[in-house]
Every structure is written in C-alpha cells, then in structure tokens.
Design a protein around this motif. Structure first.
Motif, PDB file in Angstrom:
ATOM      1  N   HIS A   3       0.854  -1.193   0.000  1.00 15.56           N
ATOM      2  CA  HIS A   3       0.000   0.000   0.000  1.00 15.56           C
ATOM      3  C   HIS A   3       0.886   1.237   0.000  1.00 15.56           C
ATOM      4  CE1 HIS A   3      -2.467   3.108   2.353  1.00 15.56           C
ATOM      5  NE2 HIS A   3      -2.996   3.032   1.140  1.00 15.56           N
TER       6      HIS A   3
ATOM      7  N   ILE B 139      -6.556   5.517  -3.070  1.00 20.94           N
ATOM      8  CA  ILE B 139      -5.920   4.250  -2.701  1.00 20.94           C
ATOM      9  C   ILE B 139      -4.999   3.771  -3.821  1.00 20.94           C
ATOM     10  CG2 ILE B 139      -6.328   1.807  -2.226  1.00 20.94           C
ATOM     11  CD1 ILE B 139      -8.802   2.597  -0.693  1.00 20.94           C
TER      12      ILE B 139
ATOM     13  N   LEU C 171      -8.804   0.180   4.441  1.00 21.73           N
ATOM     14  CA  LEU C 171      -8.198   1.394   3.914  1.00 21.73           C
ATOM     15  C   LEU C 171      -9.244   2.391   3.440  1.00 21.73           C
ATOM     16  CD1 LEU C 171      -5.349  -0.206   1.750  1.00 21.73           C
ATOM     17  CD2 LEU C 171      -5.129   0.736   4.049  1.00 21.73           C
TER      18      LEU C 171
END
Length: 267
Positions: A145, A178, A265
């Motif tokens: 991430h 994201i 997230l």
C-alpha cells in the motif's frame, strides 16, 4: 565520492545482504569504490552457476564505465572473459545512471545465453548438487500500500522497470486515493523489489525534490496457493469503483484478503 554513488552502494548492500553476498574492498574520494558481489545464474540445464563479480567505480562514475572482473570455479577463464565483455556492453547502454544492480540482474537472467552450450559449463555431478541447492520456495504474492504518488508518471515507469527486471507480475492499482501494488513471483525478487522501493529516490517531496518512499506498507505476503490466479504480466490499472477493484481481487482468488486488508483502507 558523489551522493549518487553513496546511495547506490547503500542500496546494493541492502539488496545483497545474504551471507558472503557483498564485500567492500576499498572506498575513497579519489580512487572510487571497489567491491565484490557473489551471485549466480542458470546454465543451459537450469543448473545454478555461482559467479563472483568484482566492480570498481571510478571517481567519475556513472559517467564512465565501471571496471568489472568475473570469476567462477564452474566456468572456464574464456567464459568469464566473455561474461565481462557482455557486461561492459550492457554498461555502455546505462552510462550516466547507477547501473550495477541492473548489470547483475542482466547476467542472472542471461547467463545461459552468454556462456554457450551445456557441455562447456559444469559437470553432471555438480549440476545435480547445484540444482538441489537452488530450489526456491515457489511463487509468492505480496500486496503493498502506497500513501501517495506526487510524480505519478515517473513513479509508474520506475515500478514497471523494476518489475520487468525482477520478472515479477501483478498489478499497480489506483482507486481514488488508494494505491496498491500486487506482486507475484520469486520470493527473493519480491524482497529485492521492496528494498529498491525503500532505498531509491522514486518520488518527489512537497517542494519538488527527489525523495525516497517512506510511506509504504506491506499488507500481506504469502505463498501462492491453488486458488490464486497466476498473473502473466504486470499491468497498471485504474478503477472507477470499489466494486470494480473487488472484482480484480476476486478474479485473482484473493477475495478474503481484500476484505481483511483492503476494505480497512476505505474511509
């Protein structure tokens, strides 16, 4: 010695961190840096052939070629000379940028084509031993991430270059804010990717200066299971909805991991 060379040496030391993989011989402002890297490549029979690569980076490097020497108890002197010549040919294509890691990756991937026919490599007895010693842990998968990308175009090209050099497949995924990187391949290659990601100046800071990636996290890493799809290439994708992103994970057999690691997230 330039900051560029010092950063390259630090990255190489982090990448080749196994037992006896890395050795600095000398390092000075006037004479440059000399070091050895112990690695290996595959021969025609997929046997593991150890290589001892010695590099000397002159004070004017990377704007001049590095000094290179090659040794291996499994190869003839003539074969080692051919490897050296081929590495220097590759180095000419990379002038003005750090190149040692790319040169090592290149010979790891192309050794069998450089040294010639199988009968000129190692004995069958050594082949059996080396092959058994070089068995890996199979194919692995990792999900990373990223917090942000300021220099997106350059960043994406760098990620594509690294995954290509390391023969990793998977996805670079964008949905809203994201950013996820799904990697699949040899576990050591994934490890090398992570080191490159953390030690290279791949992005820019708020003032536009090049900077290293400090906001990256490994959400999960596991060996590829039967239910996981094996990716054939590395692709960059942008998704218009969370459902579309979910379908990507479902197609890869990673729905449970999506629920456990990706959904948290989403804010």
């Amino acid at each position: 010695m330039s900051d560029l060379v010092q950063e390259e040496l630090s990255a190489l030391a982090a990448i080749f961190c196994g037992p006896d993989e890395w050795e600095v011989v000398s390092c000075s402002e006037t004479d440059g840096a000399s070091f050895r890297i112990n690695t290996s490549g595959q021969g025609f029979l997929d046997e593991n052939i150890p290589l001892k690569l010695s590099f000397h980076l002159p004070a004017t490097y990377p704007f001049c070629l590095p000094g290179i020497s090659v040794n291996s108890q499994h190869l003839t002197r003539a074969q080692c000379i051919v490897i050296k010549e081929k590495l220097l040919e590759q180095a000419k294509k990379l002038l003005s940028e750090p190149m040692v890691h790319e040169l090592v990756l290149w010979i790891q991937q192309n050794l069998k084509h450089v040294i010639g026919q199988p009968e000129t490599t190692v004995s069958s007895e050594n082949c059996t031993l080396s092959t058994s010693m070089s068995m890996d842990d199979g194919t692995w998968i990792a999900l990373l991430h990223l917090d942000h990308m300021r220099a997106k175009t350059k960043y994406v090209k760098t990620v594509e270059k690294w995954t290509s050099n390391l023969r990793l497949t998977g996805r670079l995924m964008f949905w809203g804010k994201i950013i996820l990187i799904l990697l699949q391949g040899d576990r050591n290659s994934i490890k090398e990717y992570l080191i490159l990601q953390k030690t290279s100046k791949v992005d820019v800071d708020s003032s536009g200066k090049k900077c290293k990636e400090k906001m990256i996290s490994v959400l999960f890493e596991t060996k590829v299971q039967m239910e996981h799809k094996r990716f054939l290439a590395f692709e960059v994708k942008e998704y218009s909805s969370l459902d579309e992103l979910l379908k990507e994970f479902e197609a890869a057999g990673l729905k449970e991991l999506f629920s456990e690691f990706v959904l948290p997230l989403v804010k």
